[in-house]
Each structure stands twice: as structure tokens, then as C-alpha cells.
Design a protein around this motif. Structure first.
Motif, mmCIF file in Angstrom:
data_model
loop_
_atom_site.group_PDB
_atom_site.id
_atom_site.type_symbol
_atom_site.label_atom_id
_atom_site.label_comp_id
_atom_site.label_asym_id
_atom_site.label_seq_id
_atom_site.Cartn_x
_atom_site.Cartn_y
_atom_site.Cartn_z
ATOM 1 N N LEU A 70 0.850 -1.187 0.000
ATOM 2 C CA LEU A 70 0.000 0.000 0.000
ATOM 3 C C LEU A 70 0.885 1.236 0.000
ATOM 4 N N LEU A 71 0.724 2.064 -0.997
ATOM 5 C CA LEU A 71 1.456 3.324 -1.086
ATOM 6 C C LEU A 71 0.543 4.401 -0.515
ATOM 7 N N TRP A 72 0.853 4.861 0.685
ATOM 8 C CA TRP A 72 -0.044 5.759 1.407
ATOM 9 C C TRP A 72 0.053 7.176 0.865
ATOM 10 N N ARG A 73 -1.085 7.750 0.533
ATOM 11 C CA ARG A 73 -1.178 9.123 0.038
ATOM 12 C C ARG A 73 -2.157 9.912 0.892
ATOM 13 N N GLY A 74 -1.931 9.912 2.160
ATOM 14 C CA GLY A 74 -2.827 10.620 3.067
ATOM 15 C C GLY A 74 -2.078 11.062 4.298
ATOM 16 N N ASP A 75 -2.824 11.464 5.285
ATOM 17 C CA ASP A 75 -2.284 11.933 6.540
ATOM 18 C C ASP A 75 -1.601 10.783 7.293
ATOM 19 N N TYR A 76 -0.416 11.040 7.820
ATOM 20 C CA TYR A 76 0.352 10.027 8.535
ATOM 21 C C TYR A 76 -0.439 9.451 9.708
ATOM 22 N N HIS A 77 -1.107 10.300 10.456
ATOM 23 C CA HIS A 77 -1.852 9.829 11.627
ATOM 24 C C HIS A 77 -3.014 8.924 11.221
ATOM 25 N N ASN A 78 -3.611 9.208 10.083
ATOM 26 C CA ASN A 78 -4.689 8.343 9.598
ATOM 27 C C ASN A 78 -4.145 6.981 9.163
ATOM 28 N N ALA A 79 -2.933 6.962 8.648
ATOM 29 C CA ALA A 79 -2.305 5.679 8.285
ATOM 30 C C ALA A 79 -2.080 4.845 9.542
ATOM 31 N N ARG A 80 -1.613 5.473 10.593
ATOM 32 C CA ARG A 80 -1.416 4.754 11.860
ATOM 33 C C ARG A 80 -2.739 4.226 12.400
ATOM 34 N N GLN A 81 -3.791 5.020 12.274
ATOM 35 C CA GLN A 81 -5.110 4.593 12.726
ATOM 36 C C GLN A 81 -5.580 3.385 11.917
ATOM 37 N N LEU A 82 -5.329 3.414 10.618
ATOM 38 C CA LEU A 82 -5.701 2.292 9.763
ATOM 39 C C LEU A 82 -4.975 1.023 10.206
ATOM 40 N N LEU A 83 -3.702 1.150 10.556
ATOM 41 C CA LEU A 83 -2.944 -0.009 11.024
ATOM 42 C C LEU A 83 -3.503 -0.529 12.346
ATOM 43 N N ARG A 84 -3.936 0.366 13.213
ATOM 44 C CA ARG A 84 -4.510 -0.049 14.487
ATOM 45 C C ARG A 84 -5.832 -0.774 14.305
ATOM 46 N N ASN A 85 -6.568 -0.437 13.262
ATOM 47 C CA ASN A 85 -7.874 -1.038 13.014
ATOM 48 C C ASN A 85 -7.791 -2.363 12.268
ATOM 49 N N GLU A 86 -6.567 -2.788 11.939
ATOM 50 C CA GLU A 86 -6.396 -4.036 11.213
ATOM 51 C C GLU A 86 -6.926 -5.203 12.039
ATOM 52 N N PRO A 87 -7.688 -6.108 11.415
ATOM 53 C CA PRO A 87 -8.200 -7.258 12.168
ATOM 54 C C PRO A 87 -7.052 -8.075 12.770
ATOM 55 N N PRO A 88 -7.253 -8.670 13.925
ATOM 56 C CA PRO A 88 -6.184 -9.468 14.556
ATOM 57 C C PRO A 88 -5.879 -10.711 13.728
ATOM 58 N N HIS A 89 -4.655 -11.173 13.862
ATOM 59 C CA HIS A 89 -4.253 -12.393 13.156
ATOM 60 C C HIS A 89 -5.023 -13.577 13.719
ATOM 61 N N ARG A 90 -5.583 -14.354 12.835
ATOM 62 C CA ARG A 90 -6.293 -15.562 13.254
ATOM 63 C C ARG A 90 -5.560 -16.773 12.706
ATOM 64 N N PRO A 91 -5.328 -17.782 13.524
ATOM 65 C CA PRO A 91 -4.668 -18.974 13.014
ATOM 66 C C PRO A 91 -5.485 -19.626 11.915
ATOM 67 N N GLU A 92 -4.797 -20.278 11.008
ATOM 68 C CA GLU A 92 -5.466 -20.964 9.914
ATOM 69 C C GLU A 92 -6.397 -22.052 10.470
ATOM 70 N N ALA A 93 -7.541 -22.193 9.842
ATOM 71 C CA ALA A 93 -8.487 -23.239 10.272
ATOM 72 C C ALA A 93 -7.922 -24.611 9.937
ATOM 73 N N ARG A 94 -8.080 -25.543 10.869
ATOM 74 C CA ARG A 94 -7.630 -26.912 10.636
ATOM 75 C C ARG A 94 -8.841 -27.819 10.511
ATOM 76 N N PRO A 95 -8.715 -28.837 9.690
ATOM 77 C CA PRO A 95 -9.834 -29.780 9.576
ATOM 78 C C PRO A 95 -10.162 -30.414 10.915
ATOM 79 N N PHE A 96 -11.410 -30.732 11.108
ATOM 80 C CA PHE A 96 -11.882 -31.330 12.347
ATOM 81 C C PHE A 96 -11.129 -32.623 12.639
ATOM 82 N N GLY A 97 -10.686 -32.796 13.866
ATOM 83 C CA GLY A 97 -10.009 -34.019 14.270
ATOM 84 C C GLY A 97 -8.504 -33.932 14.262
ATOM 85 N N GLU A 98 -7.941 -32.823 13.849
ATOM 86 C CA GLU A 98 -6.483 -32.704 13.856
ATOM 87 C C GLU A 98 -6.001 -31.963 15.056
#
Length: 98
Positions: A70-98
Motif C-alpha cells: 500500500l502506497l499511502w497518500r494521506g495523513d500520517y496519523h490516519n495511516a497509523r489509525q488504519l494499522l490499528r484497526n487491522e483485524p487481529p491475526h487468526r490462526p489458519e483453520a484446521r480440519p476437524f479431528g487434527e
């Protein structure tokens, strides 16, 4: 998430050891390019999308997960806010029984 930073080539560096690639993107229907150099030797991004204050966090997260820079073309503080709003990392789903 990647934020692209365009760097200059210092004049004091031995140019044989200094590897510079060129990155390309389109902005306002105009093809653009710049030199790419990474101090950590990261390869240049394959795809670059111009982002600004109008981009939603979910869209930025999806693009980053796809490997798009992403090449940011906006306010620096808004870019930081966007990074803070990023969804949390979720582990990959594993098939049932593993």
C-alpha cells in the motif's frame, strides 16, 4: 501490512554492491515508477495499490494478506489509525479431528 517508502541511492555507497530495483504503480491513471531499495534486502513488492484516508481497514487488511503493498497518500496519523484497526491475526483453520 506494507507501506512503501521510496529511498534515494546514497552517493557514498559502492554501486556494484548496491542493488536497486524499480517498482511500478498506477496513480490517477498515470503510470509511475520509482527506485526500490530495502536495507533488509526485502524484494520489491509485485503489486502496489495507492491508498488514502478513504480506504477501509478491512480492504487494507485483505490487500496486505494478498501480498499487495500500500502506497499511502494521506495523513500520517490516519495511516497509523488504519494499522490499528487491522483485524487481529487468526490462526489458519484446521480440519476437524487434527
Amino acid at each position: 501490512m506494507l507501506l512503501v517508502e521510496v529511498l534515494f541511492v546514497p552517493t557514498h555507497v559502492d554501486h556494484e554492491e548496491y542493488v536497486v530495483s524499480t517498482i511500478h504503480w498506477t496513480e490517477s491513471r498515470i503510470a509511475r515508477s520509482a527506485r526500490w531499495h530495502s536495507e533488509s534486502a526485502a524484494p520489491p513488492p509485485r503489486r502496489i495499490v495507492v491508498a488514502d484516508d478513504r480506504m477501509k481497514a478491512g480492504t487494507a487488511y485483505r490487500l496486505a494478506r494478498e501480498g499487495t503493498a500500500l502506497l499511502w497518500r494521506g495523513d500520517y496519523h490516519n495511516a497509523r489509525q488504519l494499522l490499528r484497526n487491522e483485524p487481529p491475526h487468526r490462526p489458519e483453520a484446521r480440519p476437524f479431528g487434527e
